[in-house]
Design a protein around this motif. Structure first.
Motif, short mmCIF file in Angstrom:
data_model
loop_
_atom_site.label_atom_id
_atom_site.label_comp_id
_atom_site.label_asym_id
_atom_site.label_seq_id
_atom_site.Cartn_x
_atom_site.Cartn_y
_atom_site.Cartn_z
N ARG A 78 41.83 33.77 31.43
CA ARG A 78 40.85 33.09 30.31
C ARG A 78 40.04 33.93 29.50
O ARG A 78 39.74 34.91 30.21
CB ARG A 78 40.24 31.58 31.02
CG ARG A 78 41.17 30.91 31.66
CD ARG A 78 40.83 29.60 32.49
NE ARG A 78 39.37 29.17 32.20
CZ ARG A 78 38.74 28.10 32.53
NH1 ARG A 78 39.33 27.55 33.92
NH2 ARG A 78 37.32 27.89 32.28
N SER A 79 39.61 33.29 28.46
CA SER A 79 38.58 34.27 27.67
C SER A 79 37.31 34.28 28.39
O SER A 79 36.27 35.07 28.22
CB SER A 79 38.42 33.73 26.32
OG SER A 79 37.83 32.26 26.41
N ASP A 80 37.01 33.18 29.30
CA ASP A 80 35.63 33.23 29.94
C ASP A 80 35.78 33.78 31.45
O ASP A 80 34.81 33.82 32.12
CB ASP A 80 35.08 31.94 29.80
CG ASP A 80 35.87 30.79 30.29
OD1 ASP A 80 37.21 31.04 30.84
OD2 ASP A 80 35.35 29.60 30.88
#
Ligand SMILES: Cc1cc2nc3c(=O)[nH]c(=O)nc-3n(C[C@H](O)[C@H](O)[C@H](O)COP(=O)(O)OP(=O)(O)OC[C@H]3O[C@@H](n4cnc5c(N)ncnc54)[C@H](O)[C@@H]3O)c2cc1C
Length: 478
Positions: free
Chosen positions: A177-179
């Motif tokens: 995921r982006s985070d």
């Protein structure tokens, strides 16, 4: 927060809320469960000794990273002196607890990461070392304990991670995921996972192209969502739950299986993510550090075994028996050879590109091979000296029984003037040190199977220079 006392450490664990199962039941009172508490007490000893005049100088040092006093179990080695102190501290604490204190595994992960994250960044332009450094500051500032999530279940040993019938036989990134990332799988034999605030995960083996989802290192809190600790059975665990015949009345060890059920790892807690060629470096650095830790620790355990053997020689009336003295000598030289090998691996350590120091791998692996064989031999010698009651002594419950107890106490006496209760207690301690599977099996497999130590020695040794010596002496080559 700064350095914690032992009591503060135990209170800090109460603030965690890990998901724990043991013997088919959910455990919510981890800190007060007698089986788990005995393990927590052993890790607590690493905090306790740091407060004692006798050990303070060994246990406490200043971290150049945060410029504050820290417990050595949060300090990756920055000098030969640090490497040497690791061994001495492990021996001193093992003398204090007579079992595994469990905190070395986290230090061994921190030490490996302090070297390898830097090297990965140099090659790939990643920021793992920055992530690691921030994590290390957090560990040091709060005097936390971490464990080592290294060993995967591995499924069919003849196959790699991507060839398994079940793709989670090795812990795996299941979502990027982006985070951060989401991981699933399991790590096994997790010494001290319930004595720890943090779980540090490293790969368990070399990885190849195609294994990117398995080449992962990170840290998560011990009570991260999706993390499940399943406490393993060990040979004497029932004693701790019953509260009788424990042998070591203060300390013990347990090694849960850790299931990662879709655990989220934020970006700033990731130390490797897909750079397959560095997995092997992490494994070698961690396992070599850990084999060095083992040697200091197990030399200390043999010290306790020697103490128990000598005391039972006094209690049994064999303190002047010549072959017993010889066997004590045989135990002492085994402990000292192990210790010497680990000290040598420290003194031969080298500075790495990151600035951290790494031990001599051949010497640390040689020490682990020595440990695997010679600890068993030391246990055999101890049992030879003390006698067969290690196998089948009646329970404390029988000794306290109103009818049978007085008879047993009469017949279990030996040397005049030695309280029979003391003799019984010392036999129980010998039983615990000899028969506790969580301890004795780790003498063989902890830090990798014996063959892994041998393979490392072969790979790291300069075989060509040895051949050159022989060729020159035989007059074959100049
Ligand atoms: C008490 C205890 C505490 C431990 N604590 C920790 C801990 O805190 N953290 C952690 O991560 N791990 C821990 N370990 C795990 C330990 O590192 C492993 O047990 C060890 O690496 C061996 O792995 P294994 O048990 O899966 O055995 P296996 O890897 O299955 O090995 C069994 C045998 O098969 C051989 N073998 C396996 N695969 C191959 C192959 N492909 N080719 C040739 N031979 C092979 C091995 O050499 C060995 O002889 C602990 C283990 C024990 C027993």
């Amino acid at each position: 927060m700064g350095l914690m006392t032992k009591d503060q450490y135990i209170e800090s664990l109460r603030k965690l809320n890990p998901v724990v199962y043991m013997f088919g039941e959910r455990i919510t009172d981890v800190v007060d469960n007698p089986r788990l508490r005995a393990g927590i007490e052993a890790t607590g000893a690493t905090y306790e000794v740091a407060e004692m005049d006798e050990y303070r100088d060994l246990a406490i040092t200043t971290s150049p990273l945060i410029n504050e006093p820290v417990n050595r179990f949060t300090l990756p080695p920055g000098s030969i002196d640090d490497l040497v102190h690791r061994v001495k501290l492990n021996r001193a604490i093992a003398n204090h607890v007579g079992t595994c204190h469990q905190r070395c595994t986290g230090l061994d992960c921190l030490s490996a990461l302090s070297i390898v994250t830097y090297d990965v960044d140099q090659k790939h332009g990643t920021s793992y070392n920055q992530n690691f450094t921030e994590f290390l500051k957090y560990m040091q500032k709060n005097d936390l304990t971490a464990n080592a999530g290294v060993t995967d279940l591995k499924g069919d040993r003849s196959k790699g991670p991507t060839q398994q019938a079940d793709d989670e036989m090795y812990l795996k990134i299941v979502e990027r995921r982006s985070d951060g990332i989401v991981v699933s799988g399991a790590k096994v034999h997790q010494t001290g996972s319930l004595s720890s605030h943090e779980i540090i995960v490293l790969p368990t083996r070399a990885m190849r192209k195609g294994d990117e989802d398995y080449a992962v290192a990170f840290a998560v809190p011990a009570d991260a969502e999706g993390l499940i600790h399943v406490v393993g059975r060990s040979s004497l665990d029932g004693r701790e739950l019953e509260g009788v015949d424990c042998g070591n009345v203060r300390y013990s060890k347990n090694c849960p299986t850790l299931i990662f059920d879709n655990v989220f790892v934020p970006n700033d807690r990731i130390f490797l993510c897909g750079e397959t060629e560095f997995a092997v470096d992490m494994v070698i650095k961690f396992s070599s550090f850990h084999r060095q830790s083992h040697g200091g620790c197990k030399a200390g355990k043999i010290d306790c075994m020697i103490g128990a053997a000598l005391t039972l020689m006094d209690y049994n009336g064999t303190s002047k028996v010549g072959h017993h003295k010889q066997k004590v000598i045989d135990m002492i030289h085994r402990a000292e050879t192990l210790y010497g090998c680990c000290l040598a691996s420290s003194y031969e350590g080298k500075k790495q590109a990151s600035g951290s120091y790494f031990i001599d791998t051949i010497l640390s692996n040689a020490s682990k091979i020595h440990e695997g064989k010679e600890l068993s031999e030391s246990i055999r010698l101890m049992i030879d000296i003390v006698g067969g009651f290690v196998a089948d002594m009646p329970s404390d419950k029988d000794f306290e029984h109103p009818e049978i107890g007085p008879k047993l106490k009469r017949y279990f006496k030996a040397v005049e003037g030695v309280p029979v209760e003391n003799r019984i207690k010392m036999f129980r301690l010998v039983e615990k040190m000899a028969m506790e599977s969580a301890d004795t099996i780790s003498d063989i497999h902890g830090g990798g199977s014996p063959e892994a130590h041998r393979v490392t020695i072969l790979r790291e040794s300069d075989l060509e220079s040895k051949k050159r010596s022989a060729l020159r002496l035989a007059g074959i080559e100049g």
